[in-house]
Scaffold this active site. Structure first.
Site, PDB file in Angstrom:
ATOM      1  N   SER A 130       0.468  -1.186   0.220  1.00 38.38           N
ATOM      2  CA  SER A 130      -0.124   0.407  -0.068  1.00 38.38           C
ATOM      3  C   SER A 130       0.902   1.220   0.165  1.00 38.38           C
ATOM      4  CB  SER A 130      -0.593  -0.299   1.167  1.00 38.38           C
ATOM      5  OG  SER A 130      -1.598   1.039   1.307  1.00 38.38           O
ATOM      6  N   LYS A 184      -3.888  -6.784   3.469  1.00 46.05           N
ATOM      7  CA  LYS A 184      -4.334  -5.875   2.397  1.00 46.05           C
ATOM      8  C   LYS A 184      -5.849  -5.764   2.328  1.00 46.05           C
ATOM      9  CE  LYS A 184      -2.681  -2.947  -0.300  1.00 46.05           C
ATOM     10  NZ  LYS A 184      -3.420  -2.874  -1.618  1.00 46.05           N
ATOM     11  N   HIS A 187      -7.627  -3.840   3.865  1.00 41.22           N
ATOM     12  CA  HIS A 187      -7.412  -2.322   4.331  1.00 41.22           C
ATOM     13  C   HIS A 187      -7.897  -1.646   3.601  1.00 41.22           C
ATOM     14  CE1 HIS A 187      -4.830   0.915   2.281  1.00 41.22           C
ATOM     15  NE2 HIS A 187      -3.682   0.836   3.225  1.00 41.22           N
ATOM     16  N   ASN A 188      -8.089  -2.072   2.292  1.00 38.38           N
ATOM     17  CA  ASN A 188      -8.924  -1.154   0.946  1.00 38.38           C
ATOM     18  C   ASN A 188      -9.643  -1.246   1.018  1.00 38.38           C
ATOM     19  OD1 ASN A 188      -6.781  -1.659   0.008  1.00 38.38           O
ATOM     20  ND2 ASN A 188      -7.328  -2.456  -2.160  1.00 38.38           N
ATOM     21  N   GLU A 191     -10.247   1.640   3.721  1.00 37.86           N
ATOM     22  CA  GLU A 191      -9.734   2.764   2.821  1.00 37.86           C
ATOM     23  C   GLU A 191     -10.812   3.116   2.417  1.00 37.86           C
ATOM     24  OE1 GLU A 191      -7.869   3.392  -1.535  1.00 37.86           O
ATOM     25  OE2 GLU A 191      -6.790   2.293   0.815  1.00 37.86           O
TER      26      GLU A 191
END
Length: 466
Positions: A130, A184, A187-188, A191
């Site tokens: 990232s 990940k 995480h996105n 986001e």
């Protein structure tokens, strides 16, 4: 001939940036690309770093140029292209070599590839990266999943190129097989939720209070100096103060209001459902992006459904508190998904360490992550972030502002799907006795599914079946 310590296949935006980062940190890097005409131009543009880059057009030469055991990082589209490259390169490798998929990948596929290659004693790493191009070049946040053997091979390189937060590298080995890619993915998803909340606050001020973009941008700049400090707040403050060179209008006003998405947010929602969880803020953010793409439909609907929005009077302090509440709840939902997956796949994820990895280099880095890490290292009631003493106290102080903002938006006809979802989730979780009993009664009535009685074990049915 110098043997390279790592190979990078794929010299697109992210691959080239990571290769330069490695070269700058003193590593010899073998590089290649499917479109071989990219290779020479990439090395030429590297200038002083070119001597650490070792270009090869043929994959056999690329593999032969690597120190044994070999480390090869693929920065290519995931899915079928990754499988094709594994099929091409695996016969050239030896037991103990490591292949890394550094793209955004479906963690189920990462688990499959890991198992298949393990049978050949080749290690497969799913690594979430990232930070975008700038992060990859100067210090990304990296989430590594794979074997302990592969981590020992990779550690020196990844620690050197990672972003640093007070000297602590924002990279770590999080668990086996698909752990890194799943982290990940979440995480996105977080986001997506954070970006949507920011967009909703912008919309309330732009269309509810008629404030100019530059003025709103200055507010975000002020927010970035305090407890709302984050990368997304920082860049939003900058974006809103740019003017279009062609028209002199605010730059944001000439951008079509149709948001794109590459799929990782959807993966988060799909996995939440598979795990029997709900991340309704992320679901709302995905929905909002999907609706935004229906620009023509919305234009027609505005004429038929009366698209006028009422004026709002919301002060910055109230909006700031509402944003803080929503951000805390967004992170909390993300970590709930991580916990559910960690239990399902027996990964043993370290949530405090994940929060620390996200403190620099990545898109969702924010001032809250230190507090989140501290909460997970302390006594956490029921393992829930929102029940940590410091967060329970924060939420009690700023939830009233979230209520005020959501109520004002709903009354004025302003859409705030992510903030409304956050509030609904918070209100659901704080009720020890809810309304699911009527749903269970309905299920039993029409389907004889049964229900649990309070204080009694076993399956029961209602008197409607007598």
């Amino acid at each position: 001939m110098t043997k390279a310590q790592i190979g990078v296949y794929g010299l697109g935006t992210m691959g080239s940036a990571l290769a330069l980062n490695m070269a700058e940190k003193g590593f010899d890097v073998a590089v290649t690309n499917r479109e071989t005409d990219w290779i020479s131009s990439f090395v030429a543009e590297a200038e002083d770093l070119a001597e650490k880059l070792h270009p090869h057009e043929k994959i056999e030469e690329f593999v032969a140029a690597l120190k044994v055991p070999r480390i090869i990082l693929f920065m290519i589209p995931s899915g079928k292209p990754m499988d094709m490259m594994i099929d091409a390169i695996a016969p050239l490798l030896d037991p103990g070599d490591t292949i890394i998929d550094g793209g955004n990948a479906d963690f189920h596929q990462t688990r499959r590839r890991s198992e298949e290659l393990a049978a050949k004693d080749i290690h497969f790493v799913g690594m979430g990266v990232s930070g975008g191009e700038k992060g990859a070049r100067h210090g990304p946040s990296m989430m590594v999943g794979g074997s302990d053997h592969s981590w020992q091979q990779l550690r020196q390189v990844l620690v050197a190129i990672a972003a640093k937060f007070d000297g602590d590298p924002c990279v770590d080995h999080l668990g086996p097989d698909g752990a890194g890619h799943f982290v990940k993915t979440v995480h996105n998803g977080v986001e997506y939720a954070d970006m949507q909340v920011i967009a909703e606050i912008y919309g309330l001020l732009r269309y509810g209070a008629a404030r100019a973009p530059a003025d709103i941008g200055e507010m975000f700049v002020r927010w970035d100096q305090g407890r709302l400090k984050s990368y997304l707040v920082e860049i939003t403050g900058k974006i809103l103060q740019f003017s279009d060179p062609e028209t002199s209008h605010p730059m944001v006003d000439v951008i079509k209001d149709a948001a794109g998405q590459k799929g990782t947010g959807r993966w988060t929602v799909v996995e939440a459902v598979r795990l029997g969880q709900s991340a309704n803020m992320i679901e709302a953010a995905i929905g909002a992006r999907s609706w935004s793409s229906e620009k023509d439909t919305r234009g027609t609907a505005q004429k038929i459904l009366s698209g006028r929005r009422s004026e709002l009077t919301l002060d910055e302090a109230t909006l700031a508190d509402a944003f803080l509440a929503a951000r805390i709840l967004g992170y909390a939902q993300g970590f709930r998904l991580l916990a559910a997956a960690s239990e399902e796949y027996e990964w043993g994820l370290d949530y405090a360490r994940i929060a620390e990895i996200w403190r620099a280099g990545c898109i969702i880095r924010s001032a809250l992550l230190d507090d989140i890490s501290e909460a997970f290292r302390g006594d956490l009631p029921a393992g829930q972030l929102i029940l940590a003493p410091q967060f329970a106290k924060l939420l009690s102080g700023c939830i009233p502002a979230l209520r005020q903002v959501v109520a004002a938006a709903a009354s004025g006809g302003h859409a705030v799907p992510a903030m409304a979802a956050a509030l609904s989730w918070y209100d659901t979780m704080r009720q020890g006795y809810g309304t699911a009993n009527i749903i269970q009664a309905q299920r039993d009535f029409f389907g004889h599914h049964g229900f649990e009685r309070l204080g009694e074990e076993g399956k029961h049915h209602g008197p409607w079946w007598e």
